[in-house]
Design a protein around this motif. Structure first.
Motif, PDB file in Angstrom:
ATOM      1  N   LEU A 182      52.323  62.841  54.008  1.00  0.00           N
ATOM      2  CA  LEU A 182      51.426  61.726  53.675  1.00  0.00           C
ATOM      3  C   LEU A 182      52.150  60.398  53.832  1.00  0.00           C
ATOM      4  O   LEU A 182      51.586  59.423  54.341  1.00  0.00           O
ATOM      5  N   ARG A 183      53.412  60.351  53.413  1.00  0.00           N
ATOM      6  CA  ARG A 183      54.186  59.121  53.579  1.00  0.00           C
ATOM      7  C   ARG A 183      54.349  58.789  55.057  1.00  0.00           C
ATOM      8  O   ARG A 183      54.228  57.621  55.463  1.00  0.00           O
ATOM      9  N   ALA A 184      54.621  59.806  55.891  1.00  0.00           N
ATOM     10  CA  ALA A 184      54.786  59.561  57.324  1.00  0.00           C
ATOM     11  C   ALA A 184      53.503  59.018  57.933  1.00  0.00           C
ATOM     12  O   ALA A 184      53.542  58.126  58.794  1.00  0.00           O
ATOM     13  N   LEU A 185      52.357  59.509  57.502  1.00  0.00           N
ATOM     14  CA  LEU A 185      51.080  59.018  58.016  1.00  0.00           C
ATOM     15  C   LEU A 185      50.849  57.570  57.605  1.00  0.00           C
ATOM     16  O   LEU A 185      50.418  56.739  58.414  1.00  0.00           O
ATOM     17  N   LEU A 186      51.133  57.254  56.346  1.00  0.00           N
ATOM     18  CA  LEU A 186      50.923  55.885  55.878  1.00  0.00           C
ATOM     19  C   LEU A 186      51.873  54.906  56.558  1.00  0.00           C
ATOM     20  O   LEU A 186      51.528  53.733  56.753  1.00  0.00           O
ATOM     21  N   ASP A 187      53.062  55.368  56.924  1.00  0.00           N
ATOM     22  CA  ASP A 187      54.061  54.485  57.529  1.00  0.00           C
ATOM     23  C   ASP A 187      53.886  54.330  59.042  1.00  0.00           C
ATOM     24  O   ASP A 187      54.578  53.514  59.659  1.00  0.00           O
ATOM     25  N   ASP A 188      52.989  55.118  59.641  1.00  0.00           N
ATOM     26  CA  ASP A 188      52.777  55.060  61.088  1.00  0.00           C
ATOM     27  C   ASP A 188      51.846  53.884  61.403  1.00  0.00           C
ATOM     28  O   ASP A 188      50.675  53.890  61.010  1.00  0.00           O
ATOM     29  N   PRO A 189      52.321  52.875  62.126  1.00  0.00           N
ATOM     30  CA  PRO A 189      51.479  51.700  62.392  1.00  0.00           C
ATOM     31  C   PRO A 189      50.294  51.992  63.298  1.00  0.00           C
ATOM     32  O   PRO A 189      49.348  51.193  63.363  1.00  0.00           O
ATOM     33  N   GLU A 190      50.320  53.123  64.002  1.00  0.00           N
ATOM     34  CA  GLU A 190      49.221  53.459  64.903  1.00  0.00           C
ATOM     35  C   GLU A 190      48.074  54.180  64.193  1.00  0.00           C
ATOM     36  O   GLU A 190      47.038  54.437  64.800  1.00  0.00           O
ATOM     37  N   ALA A 200      43.323  70.807  47.584  1.00  0.00           N
ATOM     38  CA  ALA A 200      43.023  71.440  46.304  1.00  0.00           C
ATOM     39  C   ALA A 200      44.113  72.418  45.887  1.00  0.00           C
ATOM     40  O   ALA A 200      44.736  72.275  44.841  1.00  0.00           O
ATOM     41  N   HIS A 201      44.361  73.427  46.709  1.00  0.00           N
ATOM     42  CA  HIS A 201      45.302  74.479  46.327  1.00  0.00           C
ATOM     43  C   HIS A 201      46.732  73.956  46.244  1.00  0.00           C
ATOM     44  O   HIS A 201      47.482  74.332  45.339  1.00  0.00           O
ATOM     45  N   VAL A 202      47.130  73.107  47.167  1.00  0.00           N
ATOM     46  CA  VAL A 202      48.464  72.513  47.084  1.00  0.00           C
ATOM     47  C   VAL A 202      48.618  71.744  45.784  1.00  0.00           C
ATOM     48  O   VAL A 202      49.653  71.822  45.103  1.00  0.00           O
ATOM     49  N   SER A 203      47.583  71.001  45.417  1.00  0.00           N
ATOM     50  CA  SER A 203      47.639  70.201  44.194  1.00  0.00           C
ATOM     51  C   SER A 203      47.770  71.080  42.956  1.00  0.00           C
ATOM     52  O   SER A 203      48.341  70.659  41.940  1.00  0.00           O
ATOM     53  N   ALA A 204      47.244  72.299  43.023  1.00  0.00           N
ATOM     54  CA  ALA A 204      47.386  73.215  41.888  1.00  0.00           C
ATOM     55  C   ALA A 204      48.846  73.573  41.649  1.00  0.00           C
ATOM     56  O   ALA A 204      49.223  73.936  40.529  1.00  0.00           O
ATOM     57  N   ILE A 205      49.675  73.459  42.679  1.00  0.00           N
ATOM     58  CA  ILE A 205      51.107  73.748  42.553  1.00  0.00           C
ATOM     59  C   ILE A 205      51.887  72.487  42.198  1.00  0.00           C
ATOM     60  O   ILE A 205      52.697  72.480  41.272  1.00  0.00           O
ATOM     61  N   ILE A 206      51.655  71.403  42.925  1.00  0.00           N
ATOM     62  CA  ILE A 206      52.497  70.211  42.752  1.00  0.00           C
ATOM     63  C   ILE A 206      51.957  69.252  41.702  1.00  0.00           C
ATOM     64  O   ILE A 206      52.687  68.384  41.220  1.00  0.00           O
ATOM     65  N   GLY A 207      50.676  69.386  41.319  1.00  0.00           N
ATOM     66  CA  GLY A 207      50.092  68.535  40.293  1.00  0.00           C
ATOM     67  C   GLY A 207      49.640  67.185  40.828  1.00  0.00           C
ATOM     68  O   GLY A 207      50.136  66.704  41.852  1.00  0.00           O
ATOM     69  N   PRO A 208      48.706  66.543  40.137  1.00  0.00           N
ATOM     70  CA  PRO A 208      48.198  65.244  40.596  1.00  0.00           C
ATOM     71  C   PRO A 208      49.264  64.161  40.658  1.00  0.00           C
ATOM     72  O   PRO A 208      49.164  63.220  41.450  1.00  0.00           O
ATOM     73  N   GLU A 209      50.300  64.290  39.833  1.00  0.00           N
ATOM     74  CA  GLU A 209      51.332  63.253  39.769  1.00  0.00           C
ATOM     75  C   GLU A 209      52.059  63.072  41.095  1.00  0.00           C
ATOM     76  O   GLU A 209      52.631  62.006  41.355  1.00  0.00           O
ATOM     77  N   ALA A 210      52.034  64.089  41.943  1.00  0.00           N
ATOM     78  CA  ALA A 210      52.749  64.019  43.219  1.00  0.00           C
ATOM     79  C   ALA A 210      52.202  62.934  44.142  1.00  0.00           C
ATOM     80  O   ALA A 210      52.894  62.483  45.059  1.00  0.00           O
ATOM     81  N   TYR A 211      50.955  62.497  43.900  1.00  0.00           N
ATOM     82  CA  TYR A 211      50.339  61.500  44.774  1.00  0.00           C
ATOM     83  C   TYR A 211      50.500  60.075  44.248  1.00  0.00           C
ATOM     84  O   TYR A 211      50.079  59.132  44.912  1.00  0.00           O
ATOM     85  N   ALA A 212      51.113  59.929  43.087  1.00  0.00           N
ATOM     86  CA  ALA A 212      51.271  58.594  42.498  1.00  0.00           C
ATOM     87  C   ALA A 212      51.992  57.615  43.425  1.00  0.00           C
ATOM     88  O   ALA A 212      51.617  56.434  43.479  1.00  0.00           O
ATOM     89  N   PRO A 213      53.018  58.045  44.198  1.00  0.00           N
ATOM     90  CA  PRO A 213      53.697  57.086  45.077  1.00  0.00           C
ATOM     91  C   PRO A 213      52.814  56.508  46.176  1.00  0.00           C
ATOM     92  O   PRO A 213      53.170  55.494  46.785  1.00  0.00           O
ATOM     93  N   PHE A 214      51.661  57.136  46.446  1.00  0.00           N
ATOM     94  CA  PHE A 214      50.807  56.679  47.539  1.00  0.00           C
ATOM     95  C   PHE A 214      49.641  55.827  47.043  1.00  0.00           C
ATOM     96  O   PHE A 214      48.848  55.347  47.849  1.00  0.00           O
ATOM     97  N   SER A 215      49.514  55.662  45.740  1.00  0.00           N
ATOM     98  CA  SER A 215      48.437  54.867  45.178  1.00  0.00           C
ATOM     99  C   SER A 215      49.027  53.592  44.579  1.00  0.00           C
ATOM    100  O   SER A 215      50.142  53.206  44.904  1.00  0.00           O
ATOM    101  N   GLY A 216      48.276  52.944  43.716  1.00  0.00           N
ATOM    102  CA  GLY A 216      48.777  51.723  43.112  1.00  0.00           C
ATOM    103  C   GLY A 216      48.470  50.492  43.948  1.00  0.00           C
ATOM    104  O   GLY A 216      47.745  50.560  44.948  1.00  0.00           O
ATOM    105  N   PRO A 217      49.024  49.339  43.578  1.00  0.00           N
ATOM    106  CA  PRO A 217      48.684  48.058  44.225  1.00  0.00           C
ATOM    107  C   PRO A 217      48.880  48.041  45.732  1.00  0.00           C
ATOM    108  O   PRO A 217      48.120  47.396  46.451  1.00  0.00           O
TER     109      PRO A 217
END
Length: 371
Positions: A182-190, A200-217
């Motif tokens: 996800l970070r690589a996609l966000l950092d790709d200028p194209e 869904a299933h991945v999130s059941a393992i890593i938890g919602p907190e794993a996406y915090a670095p991609f949200s926010g201001p």
């Protein structure tokens, strides 16, 4: 909106209400002249979205595209080349069935098997342990491909084999981690991404907190959604409400499965046997620390080290645009091979191989959607 699950997941009234809310949020965005691109990350989402015609419910200024959420689809050709090289040495391969059809640089494992290579389809990683136990004179390699969802049960083969004294089993790892992608996609200028419909299933393992670095201001909305039609509509509604309100946060719309903190037991199994490593993704290239490989203390079960056959960079047919589909740059029909020389019976790219691949889903259900 709180869904009453007792009423089922496919209530037409609930779907109509969610679609109306989605249109209202999209209209607010359109007033500001905004068209938005939403990227769904999980491999099962494109199949469900196409099957239920969900794109037809979206307003024109909302584009929903597929991402690198199918583990088969992001498997690089060099990994298949290495598996074929192992089979050519007389080693028995055990693998989930769809991996047999994924193209390497020159051939697939099906081609290898047709020429005498031994590659057996498994329904469970435990099938590989059984095969190795039943054939102690054969070397058996399990093709360990998957995201966080399947990594723990697959790597559990290692301690099980060790405890059972099965010494002829090893695994060829191609485990992938979703957050670095996800970070690589966000950092790709194209690539333009306004929000993530999170897996869904991945999130059941890593938890919602794993996406915090991609949200926010400085981030984008991240909403976890399940696979039923109302799950997906609820997730899209959450995303568009955030965008229309100028917000960017993590929402868990799949709380009946995904819990805060994820699944600590599964992660403990992964941490005990695996360490992060750089990994190659089809379409995305090498992403630092986006894969997992066996720790040194378990190296006896590492097929690359055990058999001296490293996974090298392969080459991809440049006419196949699976890489651009995985990055959300194009829709499957935009590939010149789609539906002509490439279809599920004659797949030239991995996105058409897996049932969860965006191309396979669009081929099967795309006629139900508006082009």
């Amino acid at each position: 909106m709180t869904m009453r699950y007792i009423d089922g997941f496919r209530s037409s009234a609930a779907a109509a209400a969610l679609a109306s809310r989605i249109r209202d949020s999209a209209a607010r965005l359109q007033t500001d002249g905004r068209a938005v691109t939403l990227l769904e990350v999980c491999g099962t989402h494109p199949l469900a979205i196409a099957r239920h015609g969900i794109r037809d419910l979206l307003p024109p200024n909302v584009s929903l595209v597929s991402g690198p959420g199918c583990p088969v689809c992001v498997t690089p050709p060099g990994y298949i080349d290495t598996a074929i090289a192992l089979a050519e040495r007389g080693i028995t391969l055990a693998t989930f069935g769809d991996m047999l059809h994924v193209p390497g640089s020159e051939a697939t494992l099906c081609d290898c098997r047709a020429e005498g290579g031994r590659a057996e389809a498994c329904y469970s990683p435990l099938d590989a342990l059984r095969i190795a136990a039943e054939r102690p004179r054969e070397e058996v390699v399990f093709l360990a491909v998957g995201f966080e969802t399947t990594t723990a049960p697959v790597v559990s083969l290692v301690p099980r084999a060790h405890a059972a004294g099965v010494e002829n089993l090893s695994i060829l790892t191609a485990f992938k981690l979703v957050p670095p992608a996800l970070r690589a996609l966000l950092d790709d200028p194209e690539i333009r991404i306004d929000a993530f419909l999170c897996p869904a299933h991945v999130s059941a393992i890593i938890g919602p907190e794993a996406y915090a670095p991609f949200s926010g201001p400085n981030g984008v909305p991240c909403v976890i959604a399940g696979f039923e039609p109302l799950d997906i509509l609820l997730g899209l509604d959450g995303i568009l409400r955030q965008l229309a309100g100028g917000q960017s946060r993590v929402e868990n719309q799949y709380s009946r499965v995904v819990r805060p903190g994820g699944n600590p037991k599964a992660r403990a199994v992964m941490d005990a046997h695996l360490r992060p490593t750089d990994a190659e993704w089809r379409g995305l290239g090498v992403i630092p620390h986006s894969g997992l490989t066996l720790r040194d203390e378990w190296s006896a079960f590492d097929a690359e080290r055990r058999h001296g056959v490293p996974v090298l960079r392969g080459h991809i047919d440049e006419t196949c645009r699976c890489g651009d589909v995985i990055k959300g740059k194009i829709r499957p029909p935009d590939c010149p091979l789609f539906g002509t020389v490439c279809d599920p019976d004659h797949a030239l790219g991995p996105c058409m191989v897996s049932a969860e691949g965006a191309c396979a889903a669009h081929f099967k259900y795309g006629l139900l959607e508006t082009p």
